[in-house]
Design a protein around this motif. Structure first.
Motif: not given
Length: 549
Positions: A103-111
């Motif tokens: 799983k990989t996540a981003w918030v406002n295009d930041r990891r």
């Protein structure tokens, strides 16, 4: 609030993009159509722990994107700032799950980490349903819910501050007591060592001075005899007398030597003068080399004593004076320790009293607020056809902490005389849904910025009760956003926005789709919910009556 959800290759969803609106959003559809998949996908992008097999069969990865509008004072902004992530009026969350489970996540295009996602989700979305373990059914959150309902933030802050002050005072007292105990354990050594050092009273640089003096005296003792012998050889019984005799002999012969002895006599005279100078220097040297043997013994004794103490305490000789000051300071601290400990104990007692006062004030406030909450929930239960049920907020003592000394739990009794118990264990499915709804109606006034999701909270109710459920959901949605998954036509008819979840099979592949409904389609969908698979004209008329069209 939640503005949109984009899902790709998750379970039986190939591609789906939804746009949500403020107010009451309802999602309907036949059982098994995939409504729960939408919640699973939303929970995935919010970092919730759920099922592992989310990726659609045959796909390399599944992806979910959710975007939210953030008000200027939305609590999610503080979470973003603390995590060092970009803060804007729009918040975009994106999370990918590979077929292998990575799983990989981003918030406002930041990891970002799943932990950050979950922290954000607590400020963005709240799920309510029969299997909800994050919201009202979680007893660990009941105290926070009660405090939020009663607007007890100031009292809670006072308790937290008093707890910190008390913990700090206790820590200082414990550290001082430990230091005192350590010093007291070596008190006998300290007093003996200080007395020994004070008696010797060494000074900085003294060891080098004594060493030089000792070496000079030892050297003088060895060479003084030779110097005395040299003096005697130059004196009246030696060279001095012989030179005087030679001068007299030459002086008596000079008158008959026609001047040939004048130069030798001049040289001899100079030699006699130099001899006198040499003898004076030797005399001074002899005087300098003269010492009392007792002085040498005393010098050696003190020098050896200084060096012995330095070895004993593992310091340099020049450090003995400072070392004595250090030991003396420890003794001073020990001597003053009782008074200091008494002062620190008084500080602890004052901090404990301040905490007790703050915690008592918070307990009293919680008790008063609990009565108000119980009254408010009871008033909501009557329209939901549960007028005989009893909701009670139970406050019991627990171990003191930064949130006070109270354990808070919501209990219910579904019938008069029946024993009360935890909310999530006593109520049946339909009763539980109505308890949750009544409680949430009372709590919405103290919450802002949350998107509330109700998963089949109307299960097990119908008719007028279902209508009452729908009206309360609509009331909660005023000025905010509510998403409700429902099988109740009464609830669906009260939605401001309506989507139908559909399942289809193409080339042996099952997929789910979500369709926004226009007014005519909405009549048919509510009619289907009223009549079942065969939609009759009577069902359509009933649907129009519910929709008010």
């Amino acid at each position: 609030m939640l503005r949109g959800l984009d899902i790709s290759d998750m379970l039986i969803i190939e591609r789906l993009e939804l746009s949500f609106q403020p107010g009451l959003n309802v999602l309907t559809g036949e059982t098994g159509a995939g409504k729960s998949i939408l919640l699973d996908s939303l929970g995935f992008v919010l970092g919730w722990r759920g099922r592992a097999d989310l990726v659609r069969q045959g796909a390399a990865q599944g992806e979910v994107t959710a975007w939210f509008d953030l008000a200027p004072n939305h609590p999610a902004r503080a979470v973003l700032e603390e995590a060092g992530l970009p803060v804007a009026d729009e918040l975009i969350l994106r999370r990918i799950n590979t077929a292998e489970g990575r799983k990989t996540a981003w918030v406002n295009d930041r990891r970002c980490s799943g932990e950050v996602l979950r922290a954000l989700s607590d400020t963005l979305v709240e799920l309510h349903g029969q299997h909800d373990d994050r919201g009202l059914l979680n007893p660990r959150g009941h105290r926070t819910i009660l405090d939020s309902f009663g607007a007890l933030d100031d009292l809670r802050a006072a308790v937290r501050a008093a707890w910190s002050d008390m913990a700090r005072a206790r820590k200082v007292e414990a550290a001082a007591a430990k230091a005192q105990d350590e010093i007291r354990a070596e008190e006998e050594f300290l007093r003996y060592a200080v007395a020994e050092l004070d008696k010797l009273s060494p000074e900085e640089g003294e060891e080098a001075i004594l060493d030089t003096k000792r070496r000079m005296m030892q050297s003088a003792e060895k060479i003084r005899g030779d110097v005395v012998n040299a003096y005697e050889a130059m004196g009246q019984s030696g060279a001095e007398a012989q030179l005087a005799d030679a001068f007299r002999w030459l002086d008596g012969a000079a008158a008959r030597a026609d001047g040939t002895l004048e130069e030798p006599m001049a040289a001899l005279n100079r030699a006699m003068i130099e001899l006198d100078t040499a003898m004076d220097g030797v005399v001074r040297a002899i005087e300098a080399m003269s010492f009392d043997t007792t002085e040498l013994e005393e010098t050696e004794e003190r020098l050896f004593a200084i060096r012995g103490l330095a070895r004993k305490h593992d310091v340099q000789p020049d450090e003995l004076a400072g070392f004595a000051d250090t030991l003396r300071a420890k003794l001073d601290a020990l001597d003053a320790g009782d008074a200091q400990q008494a002062k620190l104990r008084a500080d602890v007692q004052a901090a404990e009293a301040a905490y007790a006062n703050a915690a008592t004030a918070l307990t009293e406030a919680r008790t008063a607020v609990a009565i108000k909450l119980d009254t408010a929930v009871s008033a909501e239960l009557a329209p939901l056809k549960m007028e005989r049920a009893v909701f009670a907020t139970r406050i019991t003592p627990e171990q003191e902490g930064p949130e006070g000394r109270d354990e808070v739990s919501f209990t219910v009794a579904t019938n008069p005389g029946a024993p009360a118990g935890p909310l999530n264990k006593i109520a049946s499915g339909g009763e539980l849904s109505r308890f949750l709804l009544a409680l949430k109606v009372c709590l919405t006034q103290s919450q802002s910025g949350l998107t509330l999701i109700f998963d089949e909270i109307d299960r097990g109710v119908g008719g007028a009760t279902a209508d009452a459920v729908g009206r309360r959901l609509a009331a909660i949605a005023q000025g905010g956003q509510v998403l409700v998954v429902t099988h109740s036509p009464q609830v669906a008819a009260l939605g401001a926005h309506h989507w139908r979840v559909e399942k289809s099979v193409t080339d042996g592949m099952t997929t789910t789709n979500v369709v926004p409904l226009d007014p005519d389609q909405r009549v048919d969908e509510v009619a289907r919910m009223v009549a079942g698979d065969t939609i009759t004209q009577a069902a359509r008329e009933a649907a129009r009556a519910l929709l008010g069209t």
